[in-house]
Design a protein around this motif. Structure first.
Motif, short mmCIF file in Angstrom:
data_model
loop_
_atom_site.label_atom_id
_atom_site.label_comp_id
_atom_site.label_asym_id
_atom_site.label_seq_id
_atom_site.Cartn_x
_atom_site.Cartn_y
_atom_site.Cartn_z
N TYR A 1 32.32 23.35 -96.78
CA TYR A 1 32.29 23.48 -98.29
C TYR A 1 33.48 23.04 -98.79
N TRP B 1 34.97 33.02 -96.09
CA TRP B 1 34.55 32.69 -94.85
C TRP B 1 35.24 31.74 -94.20
N ILE C 1 28.13 21.08 -97.75
CA ILE C 1 27.57 21.61 -96.79
C ILE C 1 26.18 20.96 -96.29
N VAL D 1 35.28 30.88 -90.69
CA VAL D 1 33.67 30.03 -90.89
C VAL D 1 33.92 28.79 -91.44
N LYS E 1 21.72 22.13 -92.88
CA LYS E 1 21.27 23.25 -91.57
C LYS E 1 22.03 24.43 -92.09
N HIS E 2 23.00 24.65 -93.11
CA HIS E 2 23.92 25.55 -93.38
C HIS E 2 23.43 26.07 -94.66
N ILE F 1 31.91 25.43 -92.74
CA ILE F 1 30.82 24.62 -92.74
C ILE F 1 30.68 23.57 -93.61
N ARG G 1 20.78 27.34 -96.30
CA ARG G 1 20.01 28.70 -96.59
C ARG G 1 20.72 29.82 -96.48
N ARG G 2 21.82 29.99 -95.20
CA ARG G 2 22.46 31.10 -95.15
C ARG G 2 23.56 31.26 -96.28
N VAL G 3 23.89 30.14 -97.11
CA VAL G 3 24.75 30.23 -98.13
C VAL G 3 24.06 30.97 -99.36
#
Length: 79
Positions: free
Chosen positions: A51, A42, A67, A47, A70-71, A49, A73-75
């Motif tokens: 990490y 990513w 992370i 991308v 807010k990010h 975020i 869940r997508r991970v």
């Protein structure tokens, strides 16, 4: 703080529709490798975020992922 272990646990929880089961050390290590490589990929695609990508082949399960909530869940859904 979201540890890498917590992200992996949520990913497995999502796969099993909330069923809790014990993961073996080998399964956790494999999932950590997948998480680290996915996040590195990513990052290479722009991308970012937060990490914490390891310098070596793997990181520690109990490391802070870096992370924001807010990010996460997508991970775990991507994992």
């Amino acid at each position: 703080m979201w540890t890498k272990r917590a992200l992996i646990s949520k990913a497995f929880e999502e796969l099993t529709l909330g069923e809790v089961f014990d993961l073996t050390p080998a399964e956790l290590t494999s999932a950590l490798h997948l998480l680290d490589t996915m996040m590195a990929e990513w990052l290479s695609c722009g991308v970012s975020i937060g990490y914490t990508v390891p310098d070596g082949p793997t990181s520690n399960l109990d490391d802070d992922s870096g992370i924001a909530t807010k990010h996460v869940r997508r991970v775990w859904l991507s994992l």
